[in-house]
Design a protein around this motif. Structure first.
Motif, short mmCIF file in Angstrom:
data_model
loop_
_atom_site.label_atom_id
_atom_site.label_comp_id
_atom_site.label_asym_id
_atom_site.label_seq_id
_atom_site.Cartn_x
_atom_site.Cartn_y
_atom_site.Cartn_z
N PRO A 95 0.82 -1.22 0.00
CA PRO A 95 0.00 0.00 0.00
C PRO A 95 0.85 1.26 0.00
O PRO A 95 2.02 1.24 0.39
CB PRO A 95 -0.80 -0.12 1.29
CG PRO A 95 0.08 -0.93 2.20
CD PRO A 95 0.79 -1.91 1.31
N GLN A 96 0.26 2.34 -0.45
CA GLN A 96 0.90 3.63 -0.27
C GLN A 96 0.83 3.99 1.20
O GLN A 96 -0.21 3.81 1.84
CB GLN A 96 0.20 4.70 -1.11
CG GLN A 96 0.38 4.54 -2.60
CD GLN A 96 -0.08 5.77 -3.37
OE1 GLN A 96 -0.27 6.85 -2.81
NE2 GLN A 96 -0.26 5.61 -4.67
N PHE A 115 -8.17 0.94 2.95
CA PHE A 115 -7.28 -0.02 3.58
C PHE A 115 -7.37 -1.40 2.92
O PHE A 115 -6.84 -2.37 3.43
CB PHE A 115 -7.61 -0.15 5.07
CG PHE A 115 -7.18 1.04 5.88
CD1 PHE A 115 -6.04 1.00 6.65
CD2 PHE A 115 -7.92 2.21 5.87
CE1 PHE A 115 -5.63 2.09 7.40
CE2 PHE A 115 -7.54 3.31 6.61
CZ PHE A 115 -6.39 3.27 7.38
N GLY A 116 -8.05 -1.48 1.78
CA GLY A 116 -8.30 -2.76 1.13
C GLY A 116 -9.63 -3.33 1.58
O GLY A 116 -10.19 -2.96 2.62
N SER A 154 -0.01 -2.01 6.46
CA SER A 154 -1.16 -1.12 6.45
C SER A 154 -0.70 0.27 5.99
O SER A 154 0.47 0.63 6.19
CB SER A 154 -1.78 -1.03 7.85
OG SER A 154 -2.85 -0.13 7.86
N PRO A 155 -1.57 1.05 5.37
CA PRO A 155 -1.18 2.41 4.97
C PRO A 155 -0.70 3.26 6.14
O PRO A 155 0.11 4.16 5.96
CB PRO A 155 -2.48 2.98 4.38
CG PRO A 155 -3.25 1.79 3.92
CD PRO A 155 -2.94 0.71 4.93
N ILE A 353 -13.42 4.86 -10.36
CA ILE A 353 -12.09 5.15 -9.86
C ILE A 353 -11.51 3.88 -9.24
O ILE A 353 -12.25 3.07 -8.68
CB ILE A 353 -12.08 6.32 -8.86
CG1 ILE A 353 -12.87 5.98 -7.59
CG2 ILE A 353 -12.64 7.58 -9.51
CD1 ILE A 353 -12.69 7.01 -6.48
N SER A 354 -10.20 3.74 -9.34
CA SER A 354 -9.55 2.50 -8.86
C SER A 354 -8.25 2.84 -8.16
O SER A 354 -7.17 2.55 -8.65
CB SER A 354 -9.29 1.56 -10.04
OG SER A 354 -8.62 2.25 -11.09
N PRO A 355 -8.33 3.48 -6.99
CA PRO A 355 -7.12 3.87 -6.25
C PRO A 355 -6.38 2.67 -5.68
O PRO A 355 -6.94 1.60 -5.48
CB PRO A 355 -7.67 4.75 -5.13
CG PRO A 355 -9.05 4.23 -4.91
CD PRO A 355 -9.56 3.83 -6.27
N GLU A 356 -5.11 2.89 -5.41
CA GLU A 356 -4.32 1.89 -4.70
C GLU A 356 -4.71 1.92 -3.22
O GLU A 356 -5.27 2.91 -2.72
CB GLU A 356 -2.83 2.19 -4.82
CG GLU A 356 -2.27 2.09 -6.21
CD GLU A 356 -0.78 2.35 -6.24
OE1 GLU A 356 -0.05 1.70 -5.45
OE2 GLU A 356 -0.34 3.21 -7.02
N ILE A 357 -4.41 0.85 -2.53
CA ILE A 357 -4.60 0.84 -1.08
C ILE A 357 -3.71 1.92 -0.48
O ILE A 357 -2.51 1.99 -0.77
CB ILE A 357 -4.25 -0.54 -0.50
CG1 ILE A 357 -5.21 -1.60 -1.03
CG2 ILE A 357 -4.28 -0.52 1.02
CD1 ILE A 357 -4.84 -3.02 -0.64
#
Length: 377
Positions: A95-96, A115-116, A154-155, A353-357
Motif C-alpha cells: 500500500p501507499q 485499507f483494502g 497497512s497504509p 475510480i480505482s485507487p491503490e490501497i
C-alpha cells in the motif's frame, strides 16, 4: 459378527460427533471473537422492525435460500478443494503509506483512505470516520481458520490513528467486524453506529452501551453537520452456526452540506439501489461491493456487471469498487472484479475510480489519476 462391528463403528462415530459438538460449544462460548448473543428482551424490541419476523431479520426479497446440510457440505468441499489460478496476488500488495501527521492535522477537502477490502477512513468536515474497520490478518474467528489478507502492511499503523469521531459497521461478518480491530480502536472512538443487533458484539468486547447507536433501515441520525442514514442491503448475518440472521445488515448514506457518499456494504443486486438513489441521490461517490461473488450466491453478492448497474441506480457520479483486494473469499481470480466492473461501466458510460490501497481519494476530484496498479502484482 458383522452387527457387532457395525455397532462399534456407530458408537465411535457418535462419540466423535459428540466430542466435536462439545468442542464447538466451548469454542464459541468462551473464545471472545464470536461476540455476543441477542437477548430475549432485544428480540422483543426488534419485533417492531418491518425487517424482523419469526426471530430473524429478513431481506425484502425471499433470499438467501436456506441450504440443506448436503448442499452446505458440497459447497464447502468445492470451496476448499478448487484451485483458482491467480486467486491471490503473486506477491504481497504494497500500500501507499501515509504519515500519521497527515491524518491528524488534515484540514482539506473531504477525502477517503482505502485499507483494502471494504475498510475506509473518511475525513469530512473535520471529522474522522471509520467505515467497516477490519484491520485483521484473516477474515475468521481464529488465525488458523482463514487465509492471510493480501496486504500485510497497512497504509498507517492503526495505533497511530487519531481520535475517531464515528465508526460505521454494515454487518457482523468477520471480514467487516473484527474483534482485534475493535479492541485497537474502541478507546479512541467517540461513537459507533450499527444496524440493529450488531451492537451486542461491541458490548461483549467492552464498548459501553451509551457509545453505540443501533439503527433500522431508513432511520437517520446526525453527528453535528453530518447525516448518517442506515439504508437497505440484500445480505445476511451471523458469526456462528446458531445465530444466523439474528442481527441486521445495511448500507450507509453519509451526507454533509458539501458531499454525498454512499457505502453499499455487502449486497446482492435488487430494487433497493433505485430506492436509495431516489431518496438520497445523486451521490458524489458510491463505494460499491464488487468481489467475493459466485453465481451460486449471487443473491447476496453482486456480480461485477451488477455492481456497475447498481452505481447507475443510486445515481452516482462515479463509483469505486470495494470488497476486493483484501481477502480470498470466493473462487474468482483476485483481479476479476476490477477488470469486469470497469468493462461494464465503460459500456454504461459510468465513471469508475480505482485507487491503490492507501492512496488519497478526494471525493469531488474530477481528475482520474489512478493507474491499473493491480497489474504489477
Amino acid at each position: 459378527m458383522f452387527k457387532k462391528i457395525l455397532k462399534k463403528v456407530m458408537v465411535a462415530i457418535l462419540s466423535i460427533i459428540g466430542v466435536l459438538a462439545l468442542l464447538y460449544l466451548l469454542f464459541t462460548n468462551y473464545y471472545p471473537s464470536f461476540g455476543g448473543d441477542i437477548s430475549k428482551e432485544q428480540q422483543k424490541i426488534y419485533q417492531l422492525s418491518k425487517n424482523y419476523k419469526d426471530g430473524k431479520f429478513k431481506n425484502i426479497n425471499d433470499v438467501p435460500k436456506d441450504m440443506s446440510l448436503p448442499q452446505t457440505l458440497s459447497l464447502a468441499y468445492k470451496f476448499f478443494t478448487t484451485k483458482v489460478p491467480n486467486g491471490r496476488p503473486k506477491i504481497d500488495l504494497k500500500p501507499q503509506h501515509i504519515d500519521a501527521s497527515n491524518i491528524t492535522n488534515y484540514k482539506g477537502k473531504t477525502r477517503l483512505i482505502w485499507f483494502g477490502h471494504s475498510t475506509f477512513l473518511l475525513q469530512i468536515n473535520g471529522k474522522n470516520i471509520l467505515i467497516d474497520p477490519m484491520f485483521g490478518k484473516v477474515a475468521a474467528p481464529h488465525p488458523l481458520l482463514g487465509s492471510n489478507r493480501f496486504n500485510e502492511e497497512s497504509p498507517i499503523d492503526i495505533n497511530k490513528l487519531p481520535s475517531i469521531d464515528a465508526v460505521l459497521f454494515s454487518h457482523d461478518h468477520y471480514d467487516h467486524l473484527d474483534y482485534e480491530s475493535v479492541l485497537k480502536i474502541k478507546e479512541k472512538t467517540q461513537h459507533f453506529y450499527t444496524p440493529l443487533g450488531v451492537g451486542v458484539h461491541l458490548q461483549a468486547w467492552g464498548v459501553p452501551k451509551e457509545k453505540i447507536t443501533e439503527m433500522d433501515w431508513w432511520q437517520e441520525t446526525v453527528l453535528d453537520d453530518i447525516k448518517f442514514a442506515c439504508t437497505p442491503a440484500q445480505h445476511f448475518s451471523g458469526r456462528k452456526m446458531n445465530n444466523g440472521q439474528s442481527t441486521l445488515w445495511s448500507s450507509w448514506v453519509i451526507s454533509s452540506t458539501t458531499d454525498n457518499i454512499y457505502f453499499s456494504g455487502d449486497s446482492g443486486y435488487a430494487d433497493h439501489f433505485k430506492e436509495i438513489g431516489e431518496k438520497y441521490g445523486p451521490f458524489d461517490l458510491a463505494l460499491m461491493e464488487c468481489g467475493q461473488y459466485n453465481q451460486q450466491w449471487s443473491d447476496i453478492h453482486m456480480m461485477p456487471e451488477e455492481t456497475a448497474q447498481a452505481g447507475l441506480d443510486v445515481k452516482a457520479s462515479k463509483i469505486m469498487p470495494i470488497h476486493w483486494a483484501g481477502f480470498k473469499l470466493a473462487l474468482h481470480e483476485w483481479t476479476d472484479p476490477i477488470v469486469r466492473v470497469k468493462a461494464k461501466a465503460k459500456e454504461l458510460e459510468l465513471n469508475v475510480i480505482s485507487p491503490e490501497i492507501g492512496q488519497e481519494i478526494i471525493v469531488k476530484d474530477t481528475v482520474n489519476n489512478y493507474t491499473d496498479w493491480w497489474k504489477n502484482f
